[in-house]
Design an enzyme around this catalytic site. Structure first.
Site, PDB file in Angstrom:
ATOM      1  N   GLU A   2       1.008  -5.972  -2.490  1.00 41.01           N
ATOM      2  CA  GLU A   2       0.218  -6.636  -3.638  1.00 41.01           C
ATOM      3  C   GLU A   2      -1.171  -5.755  -4.386  1.00 41.01           C
ATOM      4  OE1 GLU A   2       0.783  -7.487  -0.601  1.00 41.01           O
ATOM      5  OE2 GLU A   2       1.565  -9.926  -0.983  1.00 41.01           O
ATOM      6  N   LYS A  14      -3.816  -4.370  -1.904  1.00 42.53           N
ATOM      7  CA  LYS A  14      -4.758  -5.121  -0.930  1.00 42.53           C
ATOM      8  C   LYS A  14      -5.939  -3.918  -0.999  1.00 42.53           C
ATOM      9  CE  LYS A  14      -1.965  -6.408   2.158  1.00 42.53           C
ATOM     10  NZ  LYS A  14      -0.283  -5.948   1.663  1.00 42.53           N
ATOM     11  N   ASN A  58       3.757   0.465   9.534  1.00 43.88           N
ATOM     12  CA  ASN A  58       5.147   0.034   8.421  1.00 43.88           C
ATOM     13  C   ASN A  58       4.026  -0.135   6.843  1.00 43.88           C
ATOM     14  OD1 ASN A  58       3.302  -2.294   9.668  1.00 43.88           O
ATOM     15  ND2 ASN A  58       4.830  -3.195  10.003  1.00 43.88           N
ATOM     16  N   ALA A  59       3.050  -0.100   6.984  1.00 43.93           N
ATOM     17  CA  ALA A  59       2.125  -0.547   6.099  1.00 43.93           C
ATOM     18  C   ALA A  59       1.788   0.266   4.846  1.00 43.93           C
ATOM     19  CB  ALA A  59       0.794  -1.359   6.563  1.00 43.93           C
ATOM     20  N   GLY A  60       1.695   0.597   3.730  1.00 44.36           N
ATOM     21  CA  GLY A  60       1.000   1.540   3.219  1.00 44.36           C
ATOM     22  C   GLY A  60       0.392   1.252   1.752  1.00 44.36           C
ATOM     23  N   HIS A  61      -1.029   1.865   2.002  1.00 41.17           N
ATOM     24  CA  HIS A  61      -2.128   1.644   0.776  1.00 41.17           C
ATOM     25  C   HIS A  61      -2.876   2.208   0.070  1.00 41.17           C
ATOM     26  CE1 HIS A  61      -4.091   0.305   4.899  1.00 41.17           C
ATOM     27  NE2 HIS A  61      -4.550   0.592   4.856  1.00 41.17           N
ATOM     28  N   THR A 116      10.924  -0.824   8.367  1.00 39.31           N
ATOM     29  CA  THR A 116      10.616   0.444   7.925  1.00 39.31           C
ATOM     30  C   THR A 116      11.110   1.332   8.847  1.00 39.31           C
ATOM     31  OG1 THR A 116       8.269  -0.126   9.122  1.00 39.31           O
ATOM     32  CG2 THR A 116       8.611  -0.613   6.845  1.00 39.31           C
ATOM     33  N   ARG A 136       4.827  -8.301  27.902  1.00 35.49           N
ATOM     34  CA  ARG A 136       3.908  -7.639  29.068  1.00 35.49           C
ATOM     35  C   ARG A 136       4.212  -6.105  29.178  1.00 35.49           C
ATOM     36  NH1 ARG A 136       3.223 -13.436  30.980  1.00 35.49           N
ATOM     37  NH2 ARG A 136       5.059 -12.954  30.457  1.00 35.49           N
ATOM     38  N   GLN A 143       1.294  -5.842   5.106  1.00 34.23           N
ATOM     39  CA  GLN A 143       2.110  -7.000   4.920  1.00 34.23           C
ATOM     40  C   GLN A 143       1.506  -7.839   4.093  1.00 34.23           C
ATOM     41  OE1 GLN A 143       2.298  -5.426   8.014  1.00 34.23           O
ATOM     42  NE2 GLN A 143       2.476  -3.483   7.463  1.00 34.23           N
ATOM     43  N   THR A 151       5.558   2.729  -0.427  1.00 32.61           N
ATOM     44  CA  THR A 151       4.294   3.749   0.293  1.00 32.61           C
ATOM     45  C   THR A 151       5.032   4.201   1.362  1.00 32.61           C
ATOM     46  OG1 THR A 151       3.129   2.066  -0.528  1.00 32.61           O
ATOM     47  CG2 THR A 151       2.019   4.551   0.259  1.00 32.61           C
ATOM     48  N   ARG A 156      11.206   3.152  -0.615  1.00 34.44           N
ATOM     49  CA  ARG A 156      12.404   2.484  -1.227  1.00 34.44           C
ATOM     50  C   ARG A 156      12.214   1.663  -2.745  1.00 34.44           C
ATOM     51  NH1 ARG A 156      14.166  -1.443   3.691  1.00 34.44           N
ATOM     52  NH2 ARG A 156      11.290  -0.843   4.106  1.00 34.44           N
TER      53      ARG A 156
END
Ligand code: IMP
Length: 458
Positions: A14, A16, A38-41, A128, A142, A248, A323, A327
């Site tokens: 979005e 962020k 897995n994130a990309g900004h 991802t 654990r 995410q 990012t 995709r």
């Protein structure tokens, strides 16, 4: 306003990073509390493009603490690449702090992620493939390896040994199943196939090699490893401002999203406390970030998805390519049923609407205001039942579009009346004020609605 959480209000991507970057100007620390690479900004600063996967957006402020919290899963190889990349561009990373309790993504997690997706075939989640799910699974079992384990080679070896054996077995089983399937399909057993399920033992899974490699990462990361919860407490107790940056988004939340098409962590505001080690009363504001339309990557329900030329226009005008994986993102109308759900779930106090400029030239605009099930039942709120959501047909409110290019708008008055009406409708429907609107990728391409927040760094 000492504790502020920033969360994604839709399916991720979005913007962020940009909102965090702007609010960070008045903060003392920026803390990531879940997810991994897995994130990309993407942040555009003075015309320069920065892409981060792990490092919080706050790294561009050398005087602020930039924290990777305990709730994050961290691939040290990727983190070190990001650190080196920033250093090469002259950015000081001395302010980066990594929680000693954060879990590490190990090579077997990445292999298992891919192997699991391959096994699921048509039912795959479209992860991802960065090892996120298997790493969080090991944390819950654990059997995880934590950042602090990197600092003692003996302990590291013991923990890897304990974690490795079941992984080798699982990968062997997946390999056997795959060979069987290929045989049934008439392919040669060793022909092609995915490297993660190849027949030969994978050299990346050798205990000695892995221990050496990870101990090496430990030496390089040691100056950054810290008790990051305490760091947050000290700042908050001293009246400072801490931003908790989610990765995410709400509808990808493991508990509250469109399970199983979700990520393996909790990207909602409530998780900031667990993932950073602070209490609920440390949080004073929750900012949600939503695009002026909607996108989703990977599989899973997306009621307002557009498979027509309007969706294509959003994809192209919004440069909707991942990012992290590159995709194409699925695009669609803004879904206010889902957004209202996200507003309540996170108890948002403010909303930032990004990429409003992408909608120019689309007339009329539509926003989903309810769903109708296959059987004709009307849903005014987000249905908890997966089967209903999968077949839900959105019903839309039509709003007039606007032609003007918004990229130069800097105040509410600069926005065309149709754009303001669109924002008013969204804010009224979901019941939260829109405080910030994005009109282009640049840091200055924003419109503050009402007063710009005056945050105070301690
Ligand atoms: P994972 O997080 O890699 O396990 O992927 C699970 C789901 O979350 C997939 O549908 C991914 O496409 C999606 N996902 C993970 N990270 C992001 C993100 O940063 N933006 C958008 N979607 C994401």
């Amino acid at each position: 306003m000492p504790g502020i959480v920033i969360v994604g209000a839709q399916w991720g991507d979005e913007g962020k990073g940009k909102v965090t970057d702007l609010l960070a100007a008045g903060a003392d620390a920026i803390v990531r509390f879940q997810g991994g690479n897995n994130a990309g900004h993407t942040i555009v600063r003075d015309g320069e493009l920065f892409k981060f996967h792990l490092i919080p957006s706050g790294i561009l402020y050398p005087e602020k603490a930039c924290v990777i919290g305990n709730g994050v899963v961290l691939d040290p190889r990727i983190l070190l690449e990001e650190i080196e990349g920033l250093k090469r561009r002259g950015i000081d990373v001395g302010n980066l702090r990594i929680s000693a309790n954060a879990h590490l993504i190990m090579p077997y997690h990445v292999l298992l992620d891919t192997a699991g997706e391959v096994k699921l075939g048509k039912l795959s989640i479209g992860t991802t493939r960065r090892g996120i799910g298997p790493c969080y699974a090991d944390k819950a079992l654990r059997l995880g390896i934590r950042v602090q384990d990197l600092l003692d080679e003996k302990i590291l070896r013991k923990k890897i040994l304990a974690a490795l054996e079941p992984k080798q077995q699982a990968l062997r089983e997946l390999s056997v199943q795959r060979r069987k399937l290929r045989k049934e399909a008439g392919e040669g057993a060793r022909q092609g196939g995915d490297p993660s399920v190849a027949d030969a033992p994978d050299p990346r899974l050798d205990l000695h090699t892995m221990t050496e490699e990870f101990a090496g990462y430990g030496h390089r990361l040691e100056p950054h490893i810290a008790d990051t919860s305490r760091l947050c407490w000290n700042l908050l107790d001293g009246g400072g401002t801490v931003l908790f940056e989610g990765a995410q988004a709400t509808l990808l939340d493991l508990d509250h999203g469109t399970y199983p098409f979700v990520t393996s962590s909790n990207p909602i505001a409530g998780a900031a406390c667990v993932g950073a080690g602070v209490g609920p009363t440390d949080i004073d504001e929750v900012w949600g970030v939503a695009k002026a339309y909607a996108t989703r990557v990977g599989a899973g329900p997306f009621p307002t998805e557009l498979l027509d030329s309007v969706g294509r226009q959003m994809l192209e005008a919004g440069h909707e390519f991942g990012t992290t994986t590159g995709r194409e993102r699925r695009c669609g109308w803004m879904d206010l049923v889902a957004l209202r759900y996200a507003v309540r779930l996170n108890r948002m106090s403010a909303l930032a609407v990004t990429k409003l400029d992408v909608l120019s030239g689309i007339d009329p605009l539509r926003v989903a205001v309810r769903y109708r099930s296959r059987e004709g039942a009307v849903f005014d709120s987000f249905p908890y039942h997966q089967s209903i959501l999968h077949s839900a047909q959105p019903e839309y409110e039509e709003l007039p579009g606007f032609e003007a290019d918004l990229s130069a708008c800097r105040s509410e008055a600069d926005l065309p009346p149709q754009a303001r009406a669109y924002l008013d409708f969204v804010a009224g429907f979901v019941g939260v004020p829109i405080r910030l609107v994005g009109v282009g990728p640049g840091r200055d391409q924003v419109v503050w609605m009402g007063d710009e927040p005056r945050l105070r760094a301690a």
